[in-house]
Motif scaffolding. Structure first.
Motif, PDB file in Angstrom:
ATOM      1  N   ALA A 122       0.666  -1.077  -0.101  1.00 53.21           N
ATOM      2  CA  ALA A 122       0.165   0.012   0.027  1.00 53.21           C
ATOM      3  C   ALA A 122       0.738   1.308   0.095  1.00 53.21           C
ATOM      4  O   ALA A 122       0.405   2.273  -0.537  1.00 53.21           O
ATOM      5  CB  ALA A 122      -1.016   0.034   1.075  1.00 53.21           C
ATOM      6  N   SER A 123       2.088   1.133   0.653  1.00 54.51           N
ATOM      7  CA  SER A 123       3.002   2.261   0.621  1.00 54.51           C
ATOM      8  C   SER A 123       3.755   2.631  -0.287  1.00 54.51           C
ATOM      9  O   SER A 123       4.311   3.587  -0.676  1.00 54.51           O
ATOM     10  CB  SER A 123       3.593   2.706   2.064  1.00 54.51           C
ATOM     11  OG  SER A 123       4.469   1.555   2.289  1.00 54.51           O
ATOM     12  N   THR A 124       3.994   1.517  -1.063  1.00 53.52           N
ATOM     13  CA  THR A 124       5.248   1.758  -1.961  1.00 53.52           C
ATOM     14  C   THR A 124       4.901   1.066  -3.368  1.00 53.52           C
ATOM     15  O   THR A 124       5.494   1.362  -4.485  1.00 53.52           O
ATOM     16  CB  THR A 124       6.651   0.939  -1.535  1.00 53.52           C
ATOM     17  OG1 THR A 124       6.314  -0.374  -1.709  1.00 53.52           O
ATOM     18  CG2 THR A 124       7.003   1.421  -0.126  1.00 53.52           C
ATOM     19  N   GLY A 125       3.822   0.416  -3.434  1.00 59.71           N
ATOM     20  CA  GLY A 125       3.229  -0.256  -4.741  1.00 59.71           C
ATOM     21  C   GLY A 125       3.942  -1.551  -4.859  1.00 59.71           C
ATOM     22  O   GLY A 125       4.660  -1.972  -3.899  1.00 59.71           O
ATOM     23  N   TYR A 126       3.449  -2.307  -5.579  1.00 64.33           N
ATOM     24  CA  TYR A 126       3.934  -3.631  -5.766  1.00 64.33           C
ATOM     25  C   TYR A 126       5.280  -3.987  -6.127  1.00 64.33           C
ATOM     26  O   TYR A 126       6.080  -4.673  -5.634  1.00 64.33           O
ATOM     27  CB  TYR A 126       3.032  -4.547  -6.676  1.00 64.33           C
ATOM     28  CG  TYR A 126       3.409  -6.162  -6.788  1.00 64.33           C
ATOM     29  CD1 TYR A 126       3.200  -7.214  -6.174  1.00 64.33           C
ATOM     30  CD2 TYR A 126       4.103  -6.350  -8.077  1.00 64.33           C
ATOM     31  CE1 TYR A 126       3.739  -8.230  -6.371  1.00 64.33           C
ATOM     32  CE2 TYR A 126       4.483  -7.412  -8.261  1.00 64.33           C
ATOM     33  CZ  TYR A 126       4.441  -8.593  -7.541  1.00 64.33           C
ATOM     34  OH  TYR A 126       4.948  -9.922  -7.658  1.00 64.33           O
TER      35      TYR A 126
ATOM     36  N   PRO B 237      -6.545  -0.297   1.993  1.00 65.11           N
ATOM     37  CA  PRO B 237      -6.121   0.534   0.887  1.00 65.11           C
ATOM     38  C   PRO B 237      -5.342  -0.306  -0.084  1.00 65.11           C
ATOM     39  O   PRO B 237      -5.025   0.034  -1.055  1.00 65.11           O
ATOM     40  CB  PRO B 237      -5.070   1.487   1.579  1.00 65.11           C
ATOM     41  CG  PRO B 237      -4.938   1.216   3.014  1.00 65.11           C
ATOM     42  CD  PRO B 237      -6.173   0.170   3.469  1.00 65.11           C
ATOM     43  N   VAL B 238      -4.708  -1.354   0.470  1.00 61.56           N
ATOM     44  CA  VAL B 238      -4.051  -2.246  -0.521  1.00 61.56           C
ATOM     45  C   VAL B 238      -4.892  -2.680  -1.770  1.00 61.56           C
ATOM     46  O   VAL B 238      -4.474  -2.876  -2.736  1.00 61.56           O
ATOM     47  CB  VAL B 238      -3.523  -3.692   0.371  1.00 61.56           C
ATOM     48  CG1 VAL B 238      -2.272  -3.953  -0.066  1.00 61.56           C
ATOM     49  CG2 VAL B 238      -3.967  -3.914   1.559  1.00 61.56           C
TER      50      VAL B 238
ATOM     51  N   LEU C 132      -9.007   9.925  -5.581  1.00 59.89           N
ATOM     52  CA  LEU C 132      -8.954  11.108  -4.911  1.00 59.89           C
ATOM     53  C   LEU C 132      -9.213  11.176  -3.339  1.00 59.89           C
ATOM     54  O   LEU C 132      -8.785  11.813  -2.554  1.00 59.89           O
ATOM     55  CB  LEU C 132     -10.205  11.950  -5.673  1.00 59.89           C
ATOM     56  CG  LEU C 132      -9.736  12.578  -7.145  1.00 59.89           C
ATOM     57  CD1 LEU C 132     -11.034  13.297  -7.626  1.00 59.89           C
ATOM     58  CD2 LEU C 132      -8.571  13.502  -6.976  1.00 59.89           C
ATOM     59  N   ILE C 133     -10.326  10.149  -3.268  1.00 55.82           N
ATOM     60  CA  ILE C 133     -10.713  10.027  -1.879  1.00 55.82           C
ATOM     61  C   ILE C 133      -9.574   9.418  -1.049  1.00 55.82           C
ATOM     62  O   ILE C 133      -9.432   9.967   0.082  1.00 55.82           O
ATOM     63  CB  ILE C 133     -11.933   9.133  -1.754  1.00 55.82           C
ATOM     64  CG1 ILE C 133     -13.135   9.725  -2.478  1.00 55.82           C
ATOM     65  CG2 ILE C 133     -12.400   8.489  -0.477  1.00 55.82           C
ATOM     66  CD1 ILE C 133     -14.434   8.771  -2.865  1.00 55.82           C
ATOM     67  N   LEU C 134      -8.785   8.418  -1.520  1.00 56.22           N
ATOM     68  CA  LEU C 134      -7.902   7.794  -0.586  1.00 56.22           C
ATOM     69  C   LEU C 134      -6.847   8.906  -0.424  1.00 56.22           C
ATOM     70  O   LEU C 134      -5.820   8.930   0.573  1.00 56.22           O
ATOM     71  CB  LEU C 134      -7.243   6.556  -1.291  1.00 56.22           C
ATOM     72  CG  LEU C 134      -8.217   5.463  -1.225  1.00 56.22           C
ATOM     73  CD1 LEU C 134      -7.567   4.127  -1.992  1.00 56.22           C
ATOM     74  CD2 LEU C 134      -8.539   5.071   0.240  1.00 56.22           C
TER      75      LEU C 134
END
Lengths: 233, 233
Positions: free
Chosen positions: B33-37, B114-115, B177-179
DNA sequence: GACAAACACGAGTCGTCGCTCGCATTCTGA
DNA sequence: TCAGAATGCGAGCGACGACTCGTGTTTGTC
């Protein structure tokens, strides 16, 4: 004195070098577009351009610089080719036509330059690239705000900004669908995108626009006829 | 021979192992979630989980498997927690409420996980991961089609599919946008997303829905009362 | 308690990728 | 013509990341 420019490029490029740069940027555009920024290797870009890795680094200090230069050239291209689409909307133009015209122009540009979407949308951008990414995004957001604010005169600035962000997000989403499809399907998605944007904005603009149109019919019209009917190549 | 199951996991997991797996998936969710896959390293996931890299590979054959297992568990979670939101819409429910309820539920899920957005939206997915990615996407598209088709009975299947794709794309765009926002801003974007979807769908559904509503008042209603009014936590 | 299987470790292997370096070739200007 | 700059090459360096392996520890079963 001619060659003393601060402390950057004391390098005098030859015609060959400029050609190589253009060649490398074209190759980079191709590779970025097909594999994304992070997955694109500089060796692959050099190979695509038909040069050695060393040659690539003769002209760009690092991988980021390639993407940044590419992004800047694309923005410049867009400004020169579609500058008029970024001008404020003539209040006399019906919203539906204004939206359709803007969408057609930008879609046209993005279909001819698919890298642009990759650079704007890629979440896999490390370091300074993210800044350029945001710079591009913010430039476009500001443009959209400028387009919208005359249509939304009684809304606070934050609301206009929010609406601009929503419009950009909707456009990007539509663009992704459009770039992923072809032929009739693509045209259908273009129409859907226009519908989405128009239907979203129309109630916001509301009677304001219609007031302006009624008024402009009796008073002196502005420069007028800014929008041409869907002349996308 | 008792442990001979085809040729996959002849491994009998202990309770400790199951705990580790859950721990690792949680850590992976956080890192993805924080850095992408693509940017997430297996070492980072192991570190986040407080175990060694070797331990991670005791439970997952490779990096992809982590993301795939995570995606499958998320889909299962979504089905159990929000299954009712995926059921066909009661024709008696006003479209605006139906859209708002669906958006609230899915936004709620995505804000708590979020993931899911990262796995659904990440363009940097190599190899077999892309298949799982598409599988998730297609599952959701089919669900949306099922939701929409009763509302659009006189449209050809391709048109319904296209509309479903547009809805998904709009939802994803709004979700991004929401996240990316918080607090009041986030709620404002949620409302904008509802408006976008409702205004897009309302003219498509058109008088059909209103006909159905008028009809259902006099004839026998269907299973009815499937949707509850915005009970999002 | 004893044996095997599952679990855990972390230094190490192997491949990839961004980037460099030494050297060869071509161009520019005087 | 010729010095020096610009251009070009490609093997190779250093870092990083996915994944392995030998070894030690814990757990379930008799």
């Amino acid at each position: 004195m001619p060659t003393h420019q601060e402390q950057e490029q004391p390098r005098r490029r030859q015609a060959r070098g400029e050609r190589r740069i253009a060649q490398l940027l074209e190759a980079a555009a191709s590779v970025f577009a097909s594999t994304g920024y992070a997955s694109a290797s500089t060796n692959a870009i050099a190979r695509e351009a038909g040069v050695s890795p060393g040659t690539l680094y003769q002209f760009f200090p690092n991988k980021e610089a390639i993407a940044i230069e590419l992004g800047q050239r694309l923005m410049a291209d867009m400004r020169t080719a579609y500058g008029e689409a970024l001008a404020p909307i003539d209040p006399a133009t019906p919203l539906e036509q204004a939206v359709a015209a803007a969408v057609d122009r930008f879609i046209d540009f993005n279909c001819h330059n698919p890298v642009f979407f990759t650079l704007m949308h890629g979440p896999d951008v490390p370091g300074r690239m993210a800044e350029e990414h945001d710079a591009l995004h913010n430039t476009l957001i500001t443009r959209v705000e400028d387009l919208l604010s005359p249509l939304l005169p009684d809304r606070p600035a934050v609301a206009v900004t929010r609406i601009a962000h929503v419009c950009m997000a909707l456009y990007m989403a539509g663009l992704e669908l459009i770039l992923a499809s072809e032929g009739d399907d693509r045209e259908a998605y273009v129409q859907e995108l226009k519908d989405v944007l128009f239907r979203y904005l129309d109630p916001l603009v509301g009677d304001r626009l219609r007031d302006a149109q009624a008024a402009s019919a009796s008073t002196a019209p502005m420069t007028a006829t800014t929008a041409t009917p869907t002349t996308a190549g």
